[in-house]
Design a protein around this motif. Structure first.
Motif, PDB file in Angstrom:
ATOM      1  N   THR A  85       0.860  -1.170   0.000  1.00  0.00           N
ATOM      2  CA  THR A  85       0.000   0.000   0.000  1.00  0.00           C
ATOM      3  C   THR A  85       0.901   1.226   0.000  1.00  0.00           C
ATOM      4  O   THR A  85       1.941   1.232   0.673  1.00  0.00           O
ATOM      5  CB  THR A  85      -1.024   0.009   1.153  1.00  0.00           C
ATOM      6  OG1 THR A  85      -1.869   1.150   0.999  1.00  0.00           O
ATOM      7  CG2 THR A  85      -0.370   0.015   2.513  1.00  0.00           C
ATOM      8  N   ILE A  86       0.526   2.220  -0.793  1.00  0.00           N
ATOM      9  CA  ILE A  86       1.368   3.397  -1.009  1.00  0.00           C
ATOM     10  C   ILE A  86       0.590   4.646  -0.622  1.00  0.00           C
ATOM     11  O   ILE A  86      -0.584   4.782  -0.985  1.00  0.00           O
ATOM     12  CB  ILE A  86       1.776   3.525  -2.487  1.00  0.00           C
ATOM     13  CG1 ILE A  86       2.363   2.223  -3.019  1.00  0.00           C
ATOM     14  CG2 ILE A  86       2.750   4.684  -2.680  1.00  0.00           C
ATOM     15  CD1 ILE A  86       2.434   2.155  -4.539  1.00  0.00           C
ATOM     16  N   GLY A  87       1.265   5.558   0.079  1.00  0.00           N
ATOM     17  CA  GLY A  87       0.632   6.832   0.386  1.00  0.00           C
ATOM     18  C   GLY A  87       1.496   7.676   1.298  1.00  0.00           C
ATOM     19  O   GLY A  87       2.461   7.182   1.889  1.00  0.00           O
ATOM     20  N   LYS A 118       1.815  -8.772  -5.301  1.00  0.00           N
ATOM     21  CA  LYS A 118       0.664  -9.489  -5.858  1.00  0.00           C
ATOM     22  C   LYS A 118      -0.471  -8.505  -6.065  1.00  0.00           C
ATOM     23  O   LYS A 118      -1.260  -8.647  -6.997  1.00  0.00           O
ATOM     24  CB  LYS A 118       0.228 -10.611  -4.913  1.00  0.00           C
ATOM     25  CG  LYS A 118       1.237 -11.767  -4.881  1.00  0.00           C
ATOM     26  CD  LYS A 118       0.762 -12.916  -4.038  1.00  0.00           C
ATOM     27  CE  LYS A 118      -0.256 -13.794  -4.682  1.00  0.00           C
ATOM     28  NZ  LYS A 118       0.079 -14.507  -5.897  1.00  0.00           N
ATOM     29  N   GLU A 119      -0.548  -7.502  -5.175  1.00  0.00           N
ATOM     30  CA  GLU A 119      -1.521  -6.431  -5.290  1.00  0.00           C
ATOM     31  C   GLU A 119      -0.899  -5.155  -4.745  1.00  0.00           C
ATOM     32  O   GLU A 119      -0.058  -5.206  -3.842  1.00  0.00           O
ATOM     33  CB  GLU A 119      -2.787  -6.721  -4.473  1.00  0.00           C
ATOM     34  CG  GLU A 119      -3.637  -7.838  -4.998  1.00  0.00           C
ATOM     35  CD  GLU A 119      -4.908  -8.060  -4.188  1.00  0.00           C
ATOM     36  OE1 GLU A 119      -5.629  -9.002  -4.541  1.00  0.00           O
ATOM     37  OE2 GLU A 119      -5.177  -7.328  -3.215  1.00  0.00           O
ATOM     38  N   ILE A 120      -1.382  -4.028  -5.272  1.00  0.00           N
ATOM     39  CA  ILE A 120      -1.030  -2.713  -4.747  1.00  0.00           C
ATOM     40  C   ILE A 120      -2.334  -2.003  -4.416  1.00  0.00           C
ATOM     41  O   ILE A 120      -3.264  -2.012  -5.225  1.00  0.00           O
ATOM     42  CB  ILE A 120      -0.207  -1.890  -5.752  1.00  0.00           C
ATOM     43  CG1 ILE A 120       1.150  -2.554  -5.978  1.00  0.00           C
ATOM     44  CG2 ILE A 120      -0.031  -0.452  -5.257  1.00  0.00           C
ATOM     45  CD1 ILE A 120       2.031  -1.856  -6.993  1.00  0.00           C
ATOM     46  N   THR A 126      -0.412   7.287 -12.506  1.00  0.00           N
ATOM     47  CA  THR A 126      -1.768   7.043 -11.997  1.00  0.00           C
ATOM     48  C   THR A 126      -1.929   5.579 -11.607  1.00  0.00           C
ATOM     49  O   THR A 126      -1.062   4.740 -11.889  1.00  0.00           O
ATOM     50  CB  THR A 126      -2.817   7.381 -13.070  1.00  0.00           C
ATOM     51  OG1 THR A 126      -2.666   6.437 -14.159  1.00  0.00           O
ATOM     52  CG2 THR A 126      -2.672   8.805 -13.588  1.00  0.00           C
ATOM     53  N   ILE A 127      -3.076   5.281 -11.042  1.00  0.00           N
ATOM     54  CA  ILE A 127      -3.379   3.896 -10.699  1.00  0.00           C
ATOM     55  C   ILE A 127      -3.385   3.025 -11.957  1.00  0.00           C
ATOM     56  O   ILE A 127      -3.015   1.852 -11.904  1.00  0.00           O
ATOM     57  CB  ILE A 127      -4.690   3.772  -9.896  1.00  0.00           C
ATOM     58  CG1 ILE A 127      -4.846   2.336  -9.354  1.00  0.00           C
ATOM     59  CG2 ILE A 127      -5.871   4.226 -10.706  1.00  0.00           C
ATOM     60  CD1 ILE A 127      -5.949   2.159  -8.353  1.00  0.00           C
ATOM     61  N   ALA A 128      -3.755   3.597 -13.096  1.00  0.00           N
ATOM     62  CA  ALA A 128      -3.733   2.834 -14.357  1.00  0.00           C
ATOM     63  C   ALA A 128      -2.313   2.396 -14.693  1.00  0.00           C
ATOM     64  O   ALA A 128      -2.105   1.275 -15.172  1.00  0.00           O
ATOM     65  CB  ALA A 128      -4.330   3.667 -15.491  1.00  0.00           C
ATOM     66  N   ASP A 129      -1.322   3.255 -14.432  1.00  0.00           N
ATOM     67  CA  ASP A 129       0.073   2.877 -14.667  1.00  0.00           C
ATOM     68  C   ASP A 129       0.478   1.720 -13.760  1.00  0.00           C
ATOM     69  O   ASP A 129       1.153   0.784 -14.189  1.00  0.00           O
ATOM     70  CB  ASP A 129       1.008   4.070 -14.423  1.00  0.00           C
ATOM     71  CG  ASP A 129       0.778   5.181 -15.434  1.00  0.00           C
ATOM     72  OD1 ASP A 129       0.765   4.902 -16.643  1.00  0.00           O
ATOM     73  OD2 ASP A 129       0.612   6.341 -14.987  1.00  0.00           O
ATOM     74  N   LEU A 130       0.060   1.801 -12.496  1.00  0.00           N
ATOM     75  CA  LEU A 130       0.364   0.711 -11.561  1.00  0.00           C
ATOM     76  C   LEU A 130      -0.338  -0.572 -11.999  1.00  0.00           C
ATOM     77  O   LEU A 130       0.233  -1.652 -11.935  1.00  0.00           O
ATOM     78  CB  LEU A 130      -0.066   1.076 -10.137  1.00  0.00           C
ATOM     79  CG  LEU A 130       0.717   2.174  -9.441  1.00  0.00           C
ATOM     80  CD1 LEU A 130       0.102   2.481  -8.087  1.00  0.00           C
ATOM     81  CD2 LEU A 130       2.181   1.787  -9.292  1.00  0.00           C
ATOM     82  N   ASP A 131      -1.586  -0.435 -12.448  1.00  0.00           N
ATOM     83  CA  ASP A 131      -2.367  -1.604 -12.840  1.00  0.00           C
ATOM     84  C   ASP A 131      -1.820  -2.250 -14.109  1.00  0.00           C
ATOM     85  O   ASP A 131      -1.975  -3.449 -14.308  1.00  0.00           O
ATOM     86  CB  ASP A 131      -3.841  -1.220 -13.019  1.00  0.00           C
ATOM     87  CG  ASP A 131      -4.750  -2.428 -12.970  1.00  0.00           C
ATOM     88  OD1 ASP A 131      -4.543  -3.302 -12.094  1.00  0.00           O
ATOM     89  OD2 ASP A 131      -5.665  -2.513 -13.809  1.00  0.00           O
ATOM     90  N   ASN A 132      -1.161  -1.479 -14.972  1.00  0.00           N
ATOM     91  CA  ASN A 132      -0.528  -2.055 -16.165  1.00  0.00           C
ATOM     92  C   ASN A 132       0.666  -2.933 -15.793  1.00  0.00           C
ATOM     93  O   ASN A 132       0.979  -3.887 -16.507  1.00  0.00           O
ATOM     94  CB  ASN A 132      -0.080  -0.958 -17.123  1.00  0.00           C
ATOM     95  CG  ASN A 132      -1.243  -0.341 -17.870  1.00  0.00           C
ATOM     96  OD1 ASN A 132      -2.281  -0.966 -18.047  1.00  0.00           O
ATOM     97  ND2 ASN A 132      -1.079   0.899 -18.286  1.00  0.00           N
ATOM     98  N   ALA A 157      -3.516  -3.396  -9.350  1.00  0.00           N
ATOM     99  CA  ALA A 157      -3.643  -2.229  -8.477  1.00  0.00           C
ATOM    100  C   ALA A 157      -5.107  -1.924  -8.210  1.00  0.00           C
ATOM    101  O   ALA A 157      -5.953  -2.037  -9.107  1.00  0.00           O
ATOM    102  CB  ALA A 157      -2.962  -1.020  -9.108  1.00  0.00           C
ATOM    103  N   TYR A 158      -5.381  -1.548  -6.971  1.00  0.00           N
ATOM    104  CA  TYR A 158      -6.747  -1.273  -6.540  1.00  0.00           C
ATOM    105  C   TYR A 158      -6.793   0.041  -5.770  1.00  0.00           C
ATOM    106  O   TYR A 158      -5.852   0.378  -5.062  1.00  0.00           O
ATOM    107  CB  TYR A 158      -7.265  -2.394  -5.630  1.00  0.00           C
ATOM    108  CG  TYR A 158      -7.226  -3.743  -6.298  1.00  0.00           C
ATOM    109  CD1 TYR A 158      -8.292  -4.178  -7.078  1.00  0.00           C
ATOM    110  CD2 TYR A 158      -6.117  -4.578  -6.158  1.00  0.00           C
ATOM    111  CE1 TYR A 158      -8.255  -5.414  -7.704  1.00  0.00           C
ATOM    112  CE2 TYR A 158      -6.075  -5.815  -6.785  1.00  0.00           C
ATOM    113  CZ  TYR A 158      -7.140  -6.227  -7.545  1.00  0.00           C
ATOM    114  OH  TYR A 158      -7.097  -7.445  -8.168  1.00  0.00           O
TER     115      TYR A 158
END
Length: 182
Positions: free
Chosen positions: A17-19, A110-112, A127-133, A137-138
């Motif tokens: 988790t990132i923040g 395995k997940e972000i 963006t989250i889309a970059d992470l999901d690529n 990413a959720y």
């Protein structure tokens, strides 16, 4: 809980988790708990990736809500296995999207999990889309107070500035709170 700086931690698998997690308020706690439940489901360690100082403190000279020792203590209490405290400065802030993704690859997520409005890299271009690529990413939904307003570090800072300490404590999810007015 083991603590690392950026580019130090390497793991076979994890949930990340990132923040900024300044304040570790009730919204942050919900996000971290969700990531922790996913880590337990996969039987892998939970990694919190955060920044020292938080970007808003660095760029906007906002008051720091949680000192580094407090942040460590709160994260440990939440059951975090590993924490990465990225040294946030001009050099770090100038990193590109791929640099950040390459660093995350070292912990094999395995997940972000990120919160609402999450962006990263130079100029908030990632963006989250970059992470999901690159990974799965959720985005955790915003957490709201009983009055229906979103809980955020900015809102807590405003409450403290206006001496609404009890309401700020409620959003932080604890009874006592020390604010570092740097």
């Amino acid at each position: 809980m083991k603590v690392f700086q950026n580019n130090q931690l390497k793991l076979e698998q994890s949930v990340v988790t990132i923040g900024a997690f300044d304040g570790i308020h009730r919204g942050h706690q919900a996000l971290i708990k969700k990531a922790k439940s996913q880590a337990e489901l996969y039987k892998v360690p939970l990694v919190v990736y955060t920044f020292d100082p938080p970007p808003k403190v660095f760029f906007q000279n906002q008051p720091l809500l949680t000192s580094l020792p407090e942040k460590r203590r709160f994260l440990k209490e939440l059951g975090v296995c590993y924490t990465v405290f990225a040294s946030f400065d001009e050099v770090y802030a100038s990193r590109g999207v791929q640099d950040f993704i390459d660093e995350l690859s070292d912990v094999n997520p395995k997940e972000i999990w990120v919160g609402p409005g999450f962006n990263f890299a130079k100029g908030k271009s990632g963006t989250i889309a970059d992470l999901d690529n690159a990974f799965k990413a959720y985005q955790h939904p915003a957490v709201k107070c009983p009055e229906g307003e979103v809980i955020s570090s900015t809102r807590i800072r405003n409450l403290l500035q206006h001496k609404e300490v009890e309401k700020a404590y409620s959003l932080l999810g604890r009874n006592q709170y020390a604010v570092n007015h740097a």
